[in-house]
Structure formats: structure tokens, C-alpha cells
Design a protein around this motif. Structure first.
Motif, mmCIF file in Angstrom:
data_model
loop_
_atom_site.group_PDB
_atom_site.id
_atom_site.type_symbol
_atom_site.label_atom_id
_atom_site.label_comp_id
_atom_site.label_asym_id
_atom_site.label_seq_id
_atom_site.Cartn_x
_atom_site.Cartn_y
_atom_site.Cartn_z
ATOM 1 N N VAL A 19 -47.413 -44.897 15.222
ATOM 2 C CA VAL A 19 -47.525 -46.062 16.092
ATOM 3 C C VAL A 19 -49.014 -46.361 16.268
ATOM 4 O O VAL A 19 -49.774 -45.484 16.688
ATOM 5 N N PHE A 20 -49.431 -47.574 15.955
ATOM 6 C CA PHE A 20 -50.809 -47.998 16.166
ATOM 7 C C PHE A 20 -50.902 -48.551 17.581
ATOM 8 O O PHE A 20 -50.236 -49.524 17.917
ATOM 9 N N VAL A 21 -51.712 -47.908 18.434
ATOM 10 C CA VAL A 21 -51.785 -48.265 19.850
ATOM 11 C C VAL A 21 -53.151 -48.861 20.174
ATOM 12 O O VAL A 21 -54.184 -48.275 19.857
ATOM 13 N N ARG A 22 -53.137 -50.025 20.811
ATOM 14 C CA ARG A 22 -54.355 -50.624 21.369
ATOM 15 C C ARG A 22 -54.236 -50.500 22.882
ATOM 16 O O ARG A 22 -53.280 -50.994 23.479
ATOM 17 N N ASN A 48 -51.813 -51.358 7.867
ATOM 18 C CA ASN A 48 -52.787 -50.310 7.553
ATOM 19 C C ASN A 48 -53.965 -50.450 8.500
ATOM 20 O O ASN A 48 -54.441 -51.553 8.747
ATOM 21 N N HIS A 49 -54.437 -49.317 9.018
ATOM 22 C CA HIS A 49 -55.519 -49.305 9.994
ATOM 23 C C HIS A 49 -56.491 -48.187 9.638
ATOM 24 O O HIS A 49 -56.082 -47.113 9.207
ATOM 25 N N LYS A 50 -57.781 -48.417 9.846
ATOM 26 C CA LYS A 50 -58.782 -47.389 9.588
ATOM 27 C C LYS A 50 -58.839 -46.449 10.780
ATOM 28 O O LYS A 50 -58.963 -46.876 11.920
ATOM 29 N N LEU A 51 -58.705 -45.154 10.496
ATOM 30 C CA LEU A 51 -58.785 -44.112 11.515
ATOM 31 C C LEU A 51 -60.025 -43.285 11.246
ATOM 32 O O LEU A 51 -60.210 -42.787 10.136
ATOM 33 N N THR A 52 -60.885 -43.152 12.248
ATOM 34 C CA THR A 52 -62.103 -42.364 12.104
ATOM 35 C C THR A 52 -61.990 -41.100 12.935
ATOM 36 O O THR A 52 -61.664 -41.157 14.124
ATOM 37 N N SER A 57 -63.198 -40.701 7.729
ATOM 38 C CA SER A 57 -62.255 -41.757 8.073
ATOM 39 C C SER A 57 -61.334 -42.026 6.892
ATOM 40 O O SER A 57 -61.639 -41.673 5.752
ATOM 41 N N ASP A 58 -60.213 -42.646 7.186
ATOM 42 C CA ASP A 58 -59.227 -42.954 6.156
ATOM 43 C C ASP A 58 -58.353 -44.088 6.668
ATOM 44 O O ASP A 58 -58.297 -44.360 7.860
ATOM 45 N N ASP A 59 -57.683 -44.760 5.749
ATOM 46 C CA ASP A 59 -56.711 -45.772 6.129
ATOM 47 C C ASP A 59 -55.397 -45.084 6.465
ATOM 48 O O ASP A 59 -54.977 -44.149 5.787
ATOM 49 N N VAL A 60 -54.755 -45.545 7.535
ATOM 50 C CA VAL A 60 -53.496 -44.976 8.005
ATOM 51 C C VAL A 60 -52.448 -46.074 7.996
ATOM 52 O O VAL A 60 -52.686 -47.186 8.462
ATOM 53 N N GLU A 61 -51.281 -45.756 7.490
ATOM 54 C CA GLU A 61 -50.164 -46.702 7.456
ATOM 55 C C GLU A 61 -49.274 -46.445 8.670
ATOM 56 O O GLU A 61 -48.823 -45.326 8.892
ATOM 57 N N ALA A 62 -49.069 -47.473 9.479
ATOM 58 C CA ALA A 62 -48.223 -47.353 10.670
ATOM 59 C C ALA A 62 -47.081 -48.351 10.579
ATOM 60 O O ALA A 62 -47.260 -49.474 10.120
#
Length: 77
Positions: A19-22, A48-52, A57-62
């Protein structure tokens, strides 16, 4: 993450477990493994979101997202 210790880089979990949370406002945590309550409206929203992290860092698929989430420290009730 579905459990403590599930690490994004070895290997990443499938999108249906992410889950990508803002956050509504910033939240300072006491540590990486501090449990928290996350409240908000969750929706199916593949992306896809960049996670640091400290080690890179890497791209993460949510598969889901939550906007304007309220985050607070977990306290047993």
C-alpha cells in the motif's frame, strides 16, 4: 509489509501486499520497527513509486494507495 522483517529489497513482496501511503501530516517514528496505526481510505490503485532507504533506493510496485492518511504510534487497547 505483511510482517516485520519483510524487506523491500530481498525480494520485494507482490503488489497486492503493498500500500502506497501519503500522510496527512509528517510523523516522526522512534525506529524502523515501531508499530503504527494508519487510518484512511484505501483504494485499488496500481503504480510504481521510488522508495529510498538508508542503503539506496528502488522502484516499488504497489497495488493499493491511501491519501491523506492519519498515522499515529500504536498503543495496545
Amino acid at each position: 509489509m505483511p510482517y516485520v522483517g519483510a524487506c523491500i529489497h530481498s525480494p520485494p513482496p507482490p503488489a497486492n501486499q503493498m500500500v502506497f501511503v501519503r500522510a496527512e501530516k509528517s510523523f516522526k517514528t522512534a525506529g524502523l520497527f515501531e508499530p503504527v496505526w494508519v487510518q484512511g481510505v484505501i483504494k485499488a490503485d496500481h503504480g510504481n513509486h521510488k522508495l529510498t532507504l538508508v542503503d539506496g533506493s528502488d522502484d516499488v510496485e504497489a497495488g493499493y494507495s491511501m491519501a491523506d492518511a492519519r498515522i499515529e504510534a500504536y498503543r495496545a487497547r
